[in-house]
Design a protein around this motif. Structure first.
Motif, short mmCIF file in Angstrom:
data_model
loop_
_atom_site.label_atom_id
_atom_site.label_comp_id
_atom_site.label_asym_id
_atom_site.label_seq_id
_atom_site.Cartn_x
_atom_site.Cartn_y
_atom_site.Cartn_z
N SER A 628 0.69 -1.13 -0.01
CA SER A 628 0.02 -0.02 0.15
C SER A 628 0.69 0.98 0.13
CB SER A 628 -1.05 0.07 1.38
OG SER A 628 -1.72 -1.05 1.03
N LEU A 629 1.90 1.23 0.80
CA LEU A 629 2.90 2.46 0.59
C LEU A 629 3.39 2.63 -0.49
CD1 LEU A 629 4.57 4.62 1.91
CD2 LEU A 629 6.13 2.72 2.75
N ARG A 638 8.97 3.20 -5.70
CA ARG A 638 8.06 2.35 -5.66
C ARG A 638 8.48 0.59 -6.18
NH1 ARG A 638 4.52 4.31 -8.72
NH2 ARG A 638 4.91 3.22 -10.90
N MET A 639 9.33 0.80 -7.08
CA MET A 639 9.97 -0.59 -7.51
C MET A 639 10.71 -1.20 -6.49
SD MET A 639 8.45 -1.19 -9.97
CE MET A 639 9.11 -2.73 -10.21
N LEU A 640 11.60 -0.23 -5.62
CA LEU A 640 12.23 -0.63 -4.61
C LEU A 640 11.46 -1.50 -3.62
CD1 LEU A 640 15.05 -0.78 -3.01
CD2 LEU A 640 14.86 1.42 -2.07
N ILE A 641 10.38 -0.78 -3.08
CA ILE A 641 9.58 -1.34 -1.96
C ILE A 641 9.01 -2.61 -2.51
CG2 ILE A 641 7.59 -0.78 -0.51
CD1 ILE A 641 9.95 0.73 0.29
N LYS A 696 11.89 7.27 5.86
CA LYS A 696 12.40 8.39 4.95
C LYS A 696 11.52 8.52 3.84
CE LYS A 696 16.10 9.64 1.55
NZ LYS A 696 17.15 9.14 0.92
N LEU A 697 11.02 7.73 3.55
CA LEU A 697 9.88 7.85 2.16
C LEU A 697 8.54 8.46 2.72
CD1 LEU A 697 10.27 4.59 -0.05
CD2 LEU A 697 11.10 7.07 -0.66
N ILE A 698 8.15 8.08 3.99
CA ILE A 698 7.29 8.61 4.74
C ILE A 698 7.15 9.88 5.13
CG2 ILE A 698 5.61 8.36 6.60
CD1 ILE A 698 5.83 5.26 6.55
N ARG A 699 8.31 10.47 5.65
CA ARG A 699 8.69 11.60 5.87
C ARG A 699 8.56 12.28 4.72
NH1 ARG A 699 13.99 11.24 10.08
NH2 ARG A 699 12.69 10.70 11.94
N LYS A 700 9.24 11.91 3.71
CA LYS A 700 9.10 12.70 2.37
C LYS A 700 7.86 12.88 2.00
CE LYS A 700 10.80 12.34 -2.04
NZ LYS A 700 11.35 11.43 -3.33
N CYS A 701 6.85 12.01 2.02
CA CYS A 701 5.28 12.33 1.73
C CYS A 701 4.71 13.30 2.28
CB CYS A 701 4.72 10.86 1.54
SG CYS A 701 5.29 9.80 -0.08
N SER A 710 -1.98 9.64 8.92
CA SER A 710 -3.06 8.92 9.81
C SER A 710 -2.21 7.59 9.97
CB SER A 710 -4.27 8.22 9.21
OG SER A 710 -4.74 7.53 9.87
N PRO A 711 -1.13 7.29 11.13
CA PRO A 711 -0.16 6.35 11.47
C PRO A 711 -0.57 5.04 10.93
CG PRO A 711 -1.34 6.98 13.48
CD PRO A 711 -2.12 8.01 12.34
N GLN A 712 -1.67 4.72 11.19
CA GLN A 712 -1.95 3.13 10.61
C GLN A 712 -2.73 2.75 9.29
OE1 GLN A 712 -2.94 0.23 13.73
NE2 GLN A 712 -2.08 1.39 15.33
N HIS A 713 -3.37 4.09 8.99
CA HIS A 713 -4.16 3.90 7.59
C HIS A 713 -3.52 5.01 6.55
CE1 HIS A 713 -6.99 1.20 9.05
NE2 HIS A 713 -6.84 1.50 10.31
#
Length: 754
Positions: A628-629, A638-641, A696-701, A710-713
């Motif tokens: 989902s991330l 995306r390809m890395l994840i 890192k990616l979540i912080r960037k987004c 929203s931490p879990q969703h």
């Protein structure tokens, strides 16, 4: 979670949400309703904007309709909740319809003069409808949660009935039949309570539930051997005492589970935890430092009284016969220094009040710093004393000489020797009980305090049970079942010592700020793994050479768990689902590492394989979250994840196949242990690599579009993105996140199916 500020309104359903599942089901609804209400006041009314707003209203109405249909189905099947559920569903449907009407802006230019209310003209109406919707949806979810609670209570009642039947049996044949039924009922109860433990929001309740379930897990085997011993030797008083203690402890644990899930106590008011020295010092420092903001928030007398209450609690340390003279003198001296610094602070405080000072003076600031330092020095010394005592005791009891002596004396039929060693064991028990009490004072978190109290109670109860089991064996030295019974109770004692070692490490980690409150994985038997019947699968223990080989792998596993913990600590959002699952995987892997050292909760290879299978399940739960991330990311990221997620999925599936594959023979079991640990290492290697990347990616987004707040969703892309004209004009997909809301409705469908 039941409330969310929204303009001038406040969503508050007046219901207390106890579980994560209910809370997380409400997150998308709260977030999207909030963004809808907080739209720009001067939003340009283009054709695209009007169409987008209308789609939002229709989407809400459809999603609520489906949700209500599930709620109404639950009402039909549960007569006692029918009226309440029906009313909540009616209100939810009405609120959804109101929101759809307010967002029906298809002909807004033509409607401006006809007096029809819309989201643009009736903000108050939208807030009112949103409040009603959230209140009624929350009510439906909480009522559905009540059904789960009823299931747990019903399961407990079945266990109690069978427990009473077991207590009254008089023949082996009858016992075997009833115990088989009891085992199946305990497995069902284990699943229900395990799910509930993981779902509880309150950390203290989760810790209490873990403690109660641990008691039930250990007592199940004790109940088996104690009952068999009593049946074999019906006239033996010590066997009867031994058996009665087990049944009593199981009943208390079952009662504690019900108290937790219903949030009530059978004795009336809730029993509060005794205030520990750590908690007292923390509160005292908060009040002292609070004087910088307000010199009138607390009285001088109240602060002095709080310090004296704190000093009085240190008597648990100074009055102990096991505290050395030097340690006692140091504690008393530090208490005196803290008194002096607090007295000086009160003097400067009163002087500043006389001068009508609006803020702390320089003299006061210096006294505040000295007082906080002195009380911190006291805490550090108390921690040193308690941890040092516990470490010494664990080393002293590591060889289990007293237990071995009791077994040997009982097997020889030497009642006099059993009495002598029983006195020694009683002394050891008192030392451990007191040490657990001291550890509770300095544990650092309430869940760890609860674990300390559980350890204290376990040592207090098991000590006398070992003695009664040894007395029974001494009276019947040729009895194989009496010997087996003593072995089971001794193993429970040894297991609790291992748990205490883990607890000690966690307390030290909290004190030093390394890992925080790491949760130890506890579970009752699962179907097909540890069936609660009389004929258990024989587990294998590794010999010395195999242990050496596995120990090397274990060290590598331990290093990886440390790497996972280090990466987890770098996350700002400690309640993120990725963090939670990473911590669980690390904790389980650490238990497997302890197995390689012959320590911890995993005693046999069967335990290890069971843990490996559960660990693989947790890893597989992480995969869809990572997928989902990836949908939120650009091509390269995306390809890395996706690539790493596939590696994780493969490693988890390999571990699951390995853990489930039945093997026979010592060599095959050794190979299976080796493969299980190797596969677990593979899982942790991927997790260690993914954690910093995801962080890192979540912080960037978050910094770019605030779409992951929203931490879990966070996987629902538009959960918390403010509604702008671009959003409503269709430049972002899934403006309301209806798909995510429908996914959460599946949770309610699952409750219905149960």
């Amino acid at each position: 979670m039941a409330s969310s500020p929204c303009g001038g309104g406040n969503f508050d359903c007046g219901l207390e949400i106890q579980t994560r599942s209910v809370e997380q089901t409400l997150i998308p609804l709260v977030s999207q309703i909030t963004t809808l209400i907080n739209h720009k006041d001067k939003l340009k009314k283009t054709e695209k904007t009007l169409r987008a707003i209308q789609r939002v209203g229709q989407a809400v109405s459809v999603a609520v309709g489906r949700f209500v249909a599930v709620g109404e189905a639950i009402a039909v099947e549960n007569e006692d909740l029918k009226d309440e559920m029906g009313l909540a569903c009616f209100e939810a449907r009405r609120a959804g319809t109101a929101i759809a009407q307010l967002t029906d802006v298809s002909g807004l230019e033509q409607c401006d003069g006809d007096g029809r209310s819309t989201v643009f003209s009736d903000r108050t109406g939208m807030v009112k409808a949103a409040r009603m919707l959230l209140s009624s949806v929350t009510k439906v979810l909480v009522l559905a949660d009540c059904i789960v609670i009823k299931q747990i209570i019903s399961s407990r009642n079945k266990v109690l009935v069978t427990l009473e039947q077991l207590e009254r049996v008089s023949t082996f044949q009858e016992f075997v039949q009833i115990f088989s039924q009891f085992g199946n009922e305990m497995v069902e109860f284990a699943h229900l309570t395990g799910d509930r433990q993981n779902d509880l929001k309150d950390e203290k309740k989760r810790a209490r539930m873990a403690a109660a379930r641990a008691v039930l897990e250990k007592c199940t085997m004790m109940l088996l051997t104690a009952s068999k011993t009593c049946l074999r030797h019906p006239d033996c008083e010590s066997a009867r005492i031994n058996k009665e203690a087990v049944f009593q402890r199981m009943r208390l644990a079952l009662e504690q589970v019900i108290e937790i899930v219903t949030d009530t106590r059978s004795g009336g008011e809730a029993k509060a935890l005794p205030v520990s020295i750590y908690a007292g010092i923390k509160d005292f420092k908060v009040k002292v430092e609070g004087l910088r903001d307000s010199m009138y928030c607390v009285s001088c007398e109240a602060m002095a009284a709080q310090l004296e209450a704190l000093v009085e609690k240190t008597e648990d340390f100074t009055d102990s016969a096991y505290t050395s003279h030097e340690q006692r003198e140091t504690i008393i001296q530090l208490c005196q220094i803290t008194r002096q610094e607090t007295k000086q602070l009160i003097n400067t405080w009163r002087h500043a009040q006389l001068l009508k000072a609006k803020e702390a003076t320089d003299e006061m600031e210096l006294s505040i710093l000295k007082t906080c330092q002195s009380v911190s020095d006291l805490r550090r010394e108390l921690h040193k004393v308690a941890v040092g005592r516990a470490t010494e005791l664990l080393k002293l009891h590591s060889d289990h000489l007293v237990l071995q002596a009791l077994k040997a004396s009982g097997g020889d039929g030497n009642l006099e020797a059993v009495a002598d060693y029983a006195g020694t064991l009683t002394e050891h028990k008192e030392q451990l009980v007191e040490t657990c009490r001291l550890l509770c004072h300095i544990s650092g978190t309430e869940p760890l305090e609860i674990t300390c109290i559980h350890a204290e109670e376990t040592f207090r109860v098991i000590g006398p049970q070992i003695i009664s089991a040894a007395q029974t064996l001494a009276l019947h030295p040729t009895s194989k079942i009496a010997k087996e019974n003593l072995d089971v109770f001794c193993e429970a004692w040894e297991s609790q010592l291992c748990d205490m070692a883990i607890l000690l490490k966690e307390i030290s980690d909290v004190f030093e700020g390394r890992r925080g409150d790491k949760k130890t994985y506890l579970s009752l038997p699962r179907p097909g793994k540890h069936s609660a019947n009389l004929k258990t699968v024989k587990a294998a223990k590794l010999d010395a050479e195999e242990q050496t080989t596995i120990a090397k792998l274990g060290l590598e596993l331990c290093l990886l768990t440390s790497d996972v913990d280090s990466e987890v600590e770098r996350w700002d959002e400690q309640d993120h689902e990725i963090v939670r699952l990473g911590q669980i995987i690390s904790s389980m892997a650490y238990s497997m590492y302890l197995f390689t050292r012959g320590e911890g909760l995993l005693k046999t290879t069967l335990d290890l394989f069971h843990q490996a299978e559960v660990l693989s399940d947790q890893g597989l739960q992480l995969c869809p979250i990572l997928h989902s991330l990836s949908t939120q990311l650009l091509d390269e990221d995306r390809m890395l994840i996706i690539s790493e997620t596939e590696k994780l999925s493969t490693a988890c599936q390999q571990l699951q196949v390995c853990a489930k594959t039945p093997v026979q023979g010592k060599s095959a079991i050794f190979q299976k242990v080796d493969s299980s640990i190797q596969n677990t290492k593979g899982i942790l290697t991927v997790v260690v690599y993914l954690l910093p990347i995801c962080n890192k990616l979540i912080r960037k987004c978050q910094s770019e579009c605030s779409c992951l707040s929203s931490p879990q969703h966070w996987r629902e892309k538009q959960l918390s993105t403010p509604v702008s004209e671009e959003t409503l004009n269709g430049k972002s997909s899934n403006g309301f996140g209806v798909k995510s809301l429908e996914q959460h409705m599946a949770n309610l469908t699952f409750l219905e199916s149960k």
